[in-house]
Scaffold this active site. Structure first.
Site, short mmCIF file in Angstrom:
data_model
loop_
_atom_site.label_atom_id
_atom_site.label_comp_id
_atom_site.label_asym_id
_atom_site.label_seq_id
_atom_site.Cartn_x
_atom_site.Cartn_y
_atom_site.Cartn_z
N ASP A 121 -39.12 5.69 59.95
CA ASP A 121 -38.88 4.47 59.18
C ASP A 121 -39.02 4.68 57.68
OD1 ASP A 121 -38.39 3.10 61.51
OD2 ASP A 121 -40.47 2.46 61.75
N SER B 272 -37.55 8.02 71.53
CA SER B 272 -37.66 6.67 70.99
C SER B 272 -38.90 6.00 71.57
CB SER B 272 -36.41 5.87 71.34
OG SER B 272 -36.70 4.48 71.37
N ARG C 174 -28.80 3.24 58.67
CA ARG C 174 -29.59 3.66 57.51
C ARG C 174 -29.12 4.97 56.90
NH1 ARG C 174 -35.56 1.68 59.53
NH2 ARG C 174 -35.24 -0.51 58.98
N ARG D 95 -36.10 -2.48 55.13
CA ARG D 95 -36.51 -1.20 54.51
C ARG D 95 -35.52 -0.74 53.44
NH1 ARG D 95 -41.11 -0.37 57.26
NH2 ARG D 95 -40.99 -0.79 59.50
N ARG E 44 -47.54 -4.76 69.97
CA ARG E 44 -48.27 -4.34 71.18
C ARG E 44 -49.55 -5.16 71.36
NH1 ARG E 44 -44.93 -0.66 69.15
NH2 ARG E 44 -44.14 1.07 70.42
N ARG F 248 -27.09 -3.67 67.55
CA ARG F 248 -27.90 -2.50 67.96
C ARG F 248 -27.87 -2.31 69.47
NH1 ARG F 248 -33.49 -3.07 64.97
NH2 ARG F 248 -33.68 -0.95 65.80
N LYS G 158 -46.81 -3.04 61.97
CA LYS G 158 -45.85 -3.84 62.73
C LYS G 158 -45.78 -3.37 64.19
CE LYS G 158 -41.37 -3.87 61.38
NZ LYS G 158 -40.40 -3.79 62.48
N SER G 159 -45.67 -2.08 64.41
CA SER G 159 -45.62 -1.55 65.78
C SER G 159 -46.86 -1.97 66.56
CB SER G 159 -45.58 -0.02 65.78
OG SER G 159 -44.32 0.45 65.44
N GLY H 264 -35.88 -5.44 66.79
CA GLY H 264 -35.52 -4.58 67.92
C GLY H 264 -36.71 -4.27 68.81
#
Ligand code: S3P
Length: 448
Positions: free
Chosen positions: A328, A177, A359, A401, A30, A132, A25-26, A104
């Protein structure tokens, strides 16, 4: 079972086999965002087809970028062609309204990319995303010269209006982050001079790797004192093809189920970037049988097959840099802690509280719902060992998740687990239930 029904029941099961998890996903975000700055057509392959990545694709289309994606078996492949730095929607200073859904990463990375490219945007999302914080990216964008407004100065919707070319900034991020770092670096693509980001610990470096792969000068990385210091020299990225490695955070659900005794599972081609292999390190520390095959490069990222088999699990502690490298996966790792002999302690992980849901609270509530005792700490949680999940009913709370962790609790437990709000799984892993069934898991839709 097609798609992800909103209410499901997962039964105790044995799992075995090979599972090709979706593209990371990350990396998929990108793989869309950076090509949108290239000017020419870029072939993108193996993207995650979840709603989060689709939100990024739709956002770029709203900004006039050509994004054509087709199903490719597991995910999506296609072409991205655009030049956000040229004229187009938002370039006249009137913000383009963009719905980031549950994502996010879309909101934060696009805020930086758009500001660096001279496009005004108004970024909003679903109820989970609206809770968030965005002040963490409003800060650097403002420092670079953009005009930024957020609800109560810290929550979406976030409006970003560039005022000329951004200045190159030195940004000291208060937390490690990757989303903050990436937002600042993508902003820096269009800056007048180099952009530098420092952080208290390294975070995943996918943006730096892809920008380097695209011919840009990106210097620095982890520092001797345990922090991170990265400098980007502005310029236009040049790419022809981006191949996305498979998602280690998706594979982690099968790895944890296997380690907890469900059976032996193989996940080929997963991204083995050291910033993403923390969950495997935690499983190894617990005593699971983890085997990593030979690695090969895929668009600047190491990839390889990971096999996990049941083992005698002891106990483990997760803090510091390992938290960021397993971020994650911490919810599902809590299950491995429960079935281990000595348990799992997670500290220095307050960032978990600003994910798709809180979480820390969510994982402790999930465990309680399936009969496992755990303690919530301000910055983490403690799960004592010697506990097998029993049956129960879990609410996903808009967090994919948490929903998939509950499904794994059903697989490795002693009685079925029902999940309300399971449809959110489709934000990252639309084929999760078909993969579960293919591995031998028993899952059914429950009528509301
Ligand atoms: C992401 C970074 C992580 C992670 C998120 C995706 C990214 O967040 O939790 O799911 O793609 O950069 P941080 O910003 O806390 O590192």
């Amino acid at each position: 079972m097609i798609g992800v029904p909103d209410r499901i029941r997962v039964h105790p099961s044995s799992l075995a086999g090979v599972v090709h998890v979706p593209g990371d996903k990350s990396l998929s975000h990108r793989a869309l965002l950076v090509p949108a700055r290239c000017g020419g057509p870029v072939t993108v392959r193996g993207l995650a087809a979840g709603a989060d990545v689709r939100a990024t694709a739709a956002a770029l289309r709203a900004l006039g970028v050509r994004v054509e994606l087709e199903p490719d078996g597991v995910g999506m492949s296609g072409v991205v062609e655009g030049d956000l730095g040229a004229a187009g929607p938002g370039a006249d200073g009137r913000p383009v309204a963009i719905d980031c859904g549950n994502s996010g990463t879309t909101l934060r990375l696009l805020a930086g990319l758009a500001a660096g490219a001279g496009r005004a945007v108004r970024l909003d999302g679903d109820a989970s995303l609206r809770r968030r914080p965005v002040d963490r990216i409003a800060g650097p964008l403002t420092a670079a010269g953009a005009l930024v407004a957020a609800r109560e100065d810290r929550l979406p919707p976030l409006e970003v209006r560039p005022a000329g070319r951004p200045r190159g900034i030195l940004w000291d991020a208060p937390v490690a982050s990757a989303q903050i770092k990436s937002a600042v670096l993508l902003l820096g693509l269009g800056a007048t001079d180099p952009t530098r980001v420092r952080a208290p610990a390294p975070s995943r470096d996918h943006t730096e790797r892809l920008l380097r792969h695209a011919g840009l000068r990106v210097e620095g990385g982890p520092t001797a004192d345990g922090g991170e210091d990265v400098v980007l020299h502005p310029g236009t990225p040049r790419l022809t093809t981006v191949d996305v490695a498979r998602d280690p955070s998706a594979a982690a659900f099968w790895h944890v189920a296997a380690a907890c005794g469900a059976g032996s599972v193989v996940t080929p081609d997963v991204c083995l970037n050291p910033g993403r292999t923390g969950a495997l390190d935690v499983l190894r520390a617990l005593g699971a049988a983890v085997d990593v095959g030979p690695t090969r490069d895929r668009t600047g990222e190491p990839t390889g097959a990971v096999t996990v088999a049941p083992g005698e699990l002891g106990g483990a502690e997760v803090r510091g840099g390992l938290v960021v490298r397993a971020l994650d996966e911490l919810p599902v790792l809590a299950l491995a802690g429960a079935v281990s002999r000595d348990g799992l302690e997670v500290r220095e992980a307050a960032e978990l509280r600003v994910k798709e849901s809180d979480r820390v609270r969510g994982v402790v509530a999930l465990l309680a719902a399936v009969g496992v005792t755990a303690t919530e700490l301000p910055d983490g949680f403690v799960v004592p060992g010697g506990q097998r999940p029993g049956g129960g009913r879990v609410r996903a709370d808009g967090d994919h998740r948490i929903a998939m962790t509950a499904a794994v609790a059903g697989v490795i437990g002693t009685a079925p687990v029902e999940i309300d709000g399971a449809a959110t799984i489709a934000s990252s892993y639309p084929t999760f239930l078909t993969d579960l069934a293919a591995l031998g898991g028993r899952v059914e839709a429950v009528d509301a």
